[in-house]
Design an enzyme around this catalytic site. Structure first.
Site, PDB file in Angstrom:
ATOM      1  N   CYS A 182       0.871  -1.270  -0.006  1.00  0.00           N
ATOM      2  CA  CYS A 182      -0.117  -0.125   0.167  1.00  0.00           C
ATOM      3  C   CYS A 182       0.760   1.008  -0.117  1.00  0.00           C
ATOM      4  O   CYS A 182       1.709   1.395   0.740  1.00  0.00           O
ATOM      5  CB  CYS A 182      -0.941  -0.252   1.056  1.00  0.00           C
ATOM      6  SG  CYS A 182      -2.044   1.638   1.521  1.00  0.00           S
ATOM      7  N   ASP A 205      -0.031  -6.110  -0.488  1.00  0.00           N
ATOM      8  CA  ASP A 205      -1.243  -6.307  -1.315  1.00  0.00           C
ATOM      9  C   ASP A 205      -0.683  -7.729  -2.304  1.00  0.00           C
ATOM     10  O   ASP A 205       0.382  -7.368  -3.032  1.00  0.00           O
ATOM     11  CB  ASP A 205      -1.324  -5.099  -2.324  1.00  0.00           C
ATOM     12  CG  ASP A 205      -1.690  -3.988  -1.566  1.00  0.00           C
ATOM     13  OD1 ASP A 205      -2.797  -4.245  -0.768  1.00  0.00           O
ATOM     14  OD2 ASP A 205      -1.549  -2.967  -2.020  1.00  0.00           O
TER      15      ASP A 205
END
Length: 277
Positions: free
Chosen positions: A183, A190
């Site tokens: 992120c 992620d």
């Protein structure tokens, strides 16, 4: 003042409102990150961002809770993305909101999200009685992850990418499940799978896998990572046709699946979720 990622609700404590609050949506202009890629004027791609919302609930006119899954499709040429935590907070604002029927919910979602993205979006609801018809599937293509590569860098390095420019062109689809980025604001991981369809000089698969793994310590939003992958491959390998599609695992009940392409098959990418989603 222009919205930037550091001003978003990400990484900050936030009260969960359960009354309808469209003002919770936090748009961020796409162009800032595109400037880093030297993209201005006509984009070298078109595409969509497909969002799936699994934690969606509201009250019917008698106060009984309802649940559904929403699919939101935003065009890649919209001026904004919507920051995902603000998207989640917005969806939770329906939890104690009474609506006449699912169509009233869908209409509000489409209205508010179109304003947030700055362009018309499409919203479809899968209602509870339809859940059993939902299917799963993995991305098709030659699996890059089979290659036994040695990795010593975990930041994107487009100079790694190579293609056989002096040989006959090929058409193929390549897939990896080893995409990981972080992120932009919080640094949280992620996880994603990525599919690359192209026609042109054959891309060296080992160099492509090393390049994709290079996102492992890279901080960018999902949409920005996919655009970076597309642009790097286009510039380094010069395919005549190129499409990049990533399916990311969900966070906060949302998954984001960006698709960028410079050719049209007349069909949007499949929204069948993978096993990790």
């Amino acid at each position: 003042m222009t919205n930037t990622a550091d001003l978003s609700p990400l990484g900050k404590s936030a009260a969960y409102r359960s009354d309808y609050a469209p003002e919770l949506l936090f748009p961020i202009p796409r162009q800032g990150k595109r400037d880093e890629l030297l993209l201005s004027g006509t984009l070298p791609f078109f595409g969509v961002d497909i969002w799936n919302a699994y934690e969606l609930s509201w009250l019917n006119s008698r106060g009984k809770p309802q649940v559904a899954i929403a699919r939101v499709t935003a065009p890649a040429d919209s001026p904004n993305i919507v920051e995902s935590k603000s998207f989640k907070l917005y969806l939770n604002s329906f939890n104690q909101t009474r609506l006449a029927d699912p169509e009233a919910l869908r209409a509000l979602l489409q209205q508010d999200l179109s304003l947030g993205f700055g362009a018309p979006v499409q919203v479809a609801l899968t209602l509870q009685e339809e859940f059993g018809r939902l299917k799963m599937a993995e991305l098709d293509g030659v699996l890059l992850d089979r290659l036994d590569v040695e990795i010593d860098s975990y930041t994107p390095a487009p100079q790694l990418l190579r293609a056989a420019h002096d040989e006959a062109p090929v058409e193929e689809t390549l897939v990896s499940h080893l995409l990981k980025s972080n992120c932009l604001v919080t640094g949280q991981p992620d996880w994603g799978s990525v599919q690359i369809q192209y026609a042109g000089p054959q891309i060296d698969q080992e160099s492509l896998l090393k390049y994709l793994i290079g996102f492992r310590e890279h901080n960018e939003f999902h949409e920005q990572c996919v655009e970076r992958i597309f642009v790097d491959i286009l510039r380094q390998c010069a395919p005549q046709r190129l499409a990049v599609y990533a399916r990311y695992t969900r966070r906060g009940g949302l998954d984001i699946n960006p698709w960028r392409s410079n050719f049209s098959t007349g069909q949007p990418p499949s929204n069948l979720r993978g096993a990790r989603q």
